[in-house]
Scaffold this motif. Structure first.
Motif, short mmCIF file in Angstrom:
data_model
loop_
_atom_site.label_atom_id
_atom_site.label_comp_id
_atom_site.label_asym_id
_atom_site.label_seq_id
_atom_site.Cartn_x
_atom_site.Cartn_y
_atom_site.Cartn_z
N ARG A 238 0.83 -1.20 0.00
CA ARG A 238 0.00 0.00 0.00
C ARG A 238 0.87 1.25 0.00
NH1 ARG A 238 -5.55 -0.08 1.92
NH2 ARG A 238 -5.21 2.10 2.50
N ASP A 240 0.16 4.38 0.83
CA ASP A 240 0.08 5.23 2.02
C ASP A 240 0.93 4.69 3.15
OD1 ASP A 240 -1.51 3.03 2.17
OD2 ASP A 240 -3.26 4.05 3.02
N LEU A 241 1.02 3.35 3.25
CA LEU A 241 1.87 2.75 4.27
C LEU A 241 3.35 2.97 3.94
CD1 LEU A 241 1.97 1.11 6.87
CD2 LEU A 241 1.98 -0.97 5.48
N ALA A 244 4.18 6.47 4.97
CA ALA A 244 4.32 6.59 6.42
C ALA A 244 5.66 6.01 6.89
CB ALA A 244 3.16 5.88 7.11
N ARG A 331 1.76 8.00 13.40
CA ARG A 331 1.03 8.00 12.14
C ARG A 331 1.18 6.67 11.41
NH1 ARG A 331 2.91 13.44 11.87
NH2 ARG A 331 4.72 12.75 10.64
N LEU A 332 2.37 6.08 11.48
CA LEU A 332 2.57 4.78 10.87
C LEU A 332 1.69 3.72 11.54
CD1 LEU A 332 4.10 2.82 9.02
CD2 LEU A 332 5.90 2.70 10.76
N VAL A 335 -1.90 4.29 10.27
CA VAL A 335 -2.08 3.82 8.89
C VAL A 335 -2.14 2.30 8.85
CG1 VAL A 335 -1.02 3.73 6.62
CG2 VAL A 335 -1.06 5.88 7.87
N THR A 336 -1.27 1.64 9.63
CA THR A 336 -1.28 0.18 9.66
C THR A 336 -2.61 -0.35 10.19
OG1 THR A 336 1.12 0.19 10.02
CG2 THR A 336 -0.07 -1.84 10.53
N THR A 338 -5.50 1.21 10.19
CA THR A 338 -6.56 1.53 9.22
C THR A 338 -6.56 0.55 8.06
OG1 THR A 338 -6.38 3.88 9.81
CG2 THR A 338 -7.47 3.35 7.74
N ILE A 339 -5.38 0.20 7.56
CA ILE A 339 -5.30 -0.75 6.45
C ILE A 339 -5.84 -2.11 6.86
CG2 ILE A 339 -3.66 -2.04 5.04
CD1 ILE A 339 -1.99 0.46 4.83
#
Length: 426
Positions: A238, A240-241, A244, A331-332, A335-336, A338-339
């Motif tokens: 991903r 976005d990941l 991050a 934030r990382l 994002v993790t 959320t994924i």
């Protein structure tokens, strides 16, 4: 890689004035957009300087005060070593403007070809979603037109029977109302298909007058990906990941940079200057001859500067870098999480939609079609009324519409899985 650059012209001094010109030349490689770049390494940037001094006479032979004319030129070289950046672009299928029969993949390829600045994920998702809406509307229009034709044939037969007195006129009126209702539904669905086709043409860059006949159906290929494999691919691919993670790496590097700037440091500088100095006068030598009062001087200098941090050890910048690194790590983690949630929810919705579609396919749709045929035959034999046929037909329309919605839901959830896993990001 060829290096390009521009250099400003040096303007000579005029009128005996003291002039100092400085030009900075930046030589960089041309900007290249690449889809596949392997490795790029940067070398340090060497600096080169040059200076000179000289004299000049003004018209009339009037003596002038000594003056200096210095020119400094700074040259900044940036080398790009490794694999050259080459603009690569995959071949895509072009949708012809003259013919209208295309598939969803053709439209996606056209959208990506006509919009190179658009993100591939966004373009493909929008085109596929709009194509799904168009396919659903086309299917509803198709079975509505079939029912309309069947009812028109039945109305013609019933009109003939009513004119001969074999059927009451009320049944003819009831069937005519049903035919008109189906006709209105057909016009509404046809306009919906036309609007969706125009919106799809806009997405792929076709004009409103270009023909477009979308081929295919809403039956997507089954997902062969398990939830665990989908999570693994999403956490590895991903974008976005990846962003991050890059922010975390950059924040950690910033900490090291600030700590390095808080330690002692030393710099060495070496300089050389050649000065041609003189007056607009002539002097006498020991032998009595005249010669210009002028000479060339050479200056060589060197120095060492040492920075010893005593009170200021860059504590503030180090603390700010630590805070930025902590925020990037949080934030990382967000994002993790959320994924993982998006992938799990997408698979759950797909499984539920697929179960509903299986029920419609094997336990509802065929049974409803058989029931409608039985009621029609029963009416033909005089064992049922026309109202029974109309009621069963409307129930069949509702079931077919629900089947289209189930197909569309499976189609949408499959796109959600592709977006969540990252398979749309090519």
């Amino acid at each position: 890689m060829p290096i390009e650059g521009t250099r400003s012209a040096l303007v000579p001094p005029t009128g005996g004035q003291s002039v100092q010109l400085c030009t900075i030349t930046l030589l960089v490689g041309p900007y290249c957009s690449a889809l596949d770049v392997q490795e790029r390494r940067f070398t340090p940037s060497p600096l080169a300087g040059e200076g000179w001094d000289g004299g000049e006479k003004r018209g009339g032979g009037e003596p002038l005060e000594p003056w200096q004319h210095s020119v400094c030129r700074t040259l900044l070289l940036v080398w790009l070593l490794g694999v050259p950046l080459v603009a690569l672009r995959p071949a895509v299928a072009q949708v012809p403007h003259g013919t209208g029969e295309v598939t969803v993949d053709d439209l996606v390829a056209r959208a990506l070809a006509d919009n190179p600045d658009l993100q591939a994920t966004q373009a493909e998702a929008e085109v596929r979603m709009k194509a799904g809406e168009l396919l659903a509307a086309q299917r509803n229009l198709g079975f509505t037109e079939e029912l309309l034709q069947v009812n028109r044939d039945a109305l013609g037969l019933l009109r003939t029977r009513a004119s001969q007195g074999a059927a009451p006129p009320l049944e003819e009126n009831l069937l005519r109302v049903e035919v008109n209702r189906l006709e209105a539904s057909r016009h509404r669905l046809a306009s919906q298909v036309e609007v969706l086709a125009l919106q799809l043409k806009t997405l792929v860059g076709l004009g409103p007058e270009a023909p477009l006949a979308l081929q295919g159906d809403l039956h997507p290929a089954p997902v062969r990906l398990e939830l665990s494999e989908g999570l693994r691919q999403a956490l590895a691919a991903r974008s976005d990941l990846l962003v991050a993670r890059a922010e975390v790496t950059m924040a950690e590097a910033m900490i090291q940079k600030e700590k390095a700037e808080g330690r002692w440091d030393a710099s060495v500088n070496v300089g050389y200057m050649r000065q041609d100095f003189g007056y607009d006068l002539r002097g006498l030598t020991a032998s009595g001859s005249a010669q210009p009062i002028q000479d060339v001087f050479h200056y060589v200098g060197a120095g060492v500067s040492i920075t010893l941090p005593v009170r200021n050890q860059n504590q503030g910048n180090i603390a700010a870098a630590l805070a930025s690194a902590s925020a990037a790590q949080r934030r990382l983690a967000l994002v993790t999480l959320t994924i993982r949630q998006e992938v799990t929810a997408a698979f759950a919705q797909y499984e539920a939609a697929q179960r509903a579609l299986d029920i419609y396919t094997h336990g509802v749709r065929e049974v409803a079609r058989q029931n409608l045929e039985v009621v029609r035959q029963t009416y033909t034999l005089g064992r049922a009324t026309l109202l029974d046929v109309i009621a069963e037909q409307r129930r069949y329309i509702d079931i077919e519409t629900g089947y289209t919605e189930a197909l569309k839901q499976v189609y949408d959830t499959l796109l959600d899985i592709e977006r969540a896993v990252g398979t749309l990001e090519r």
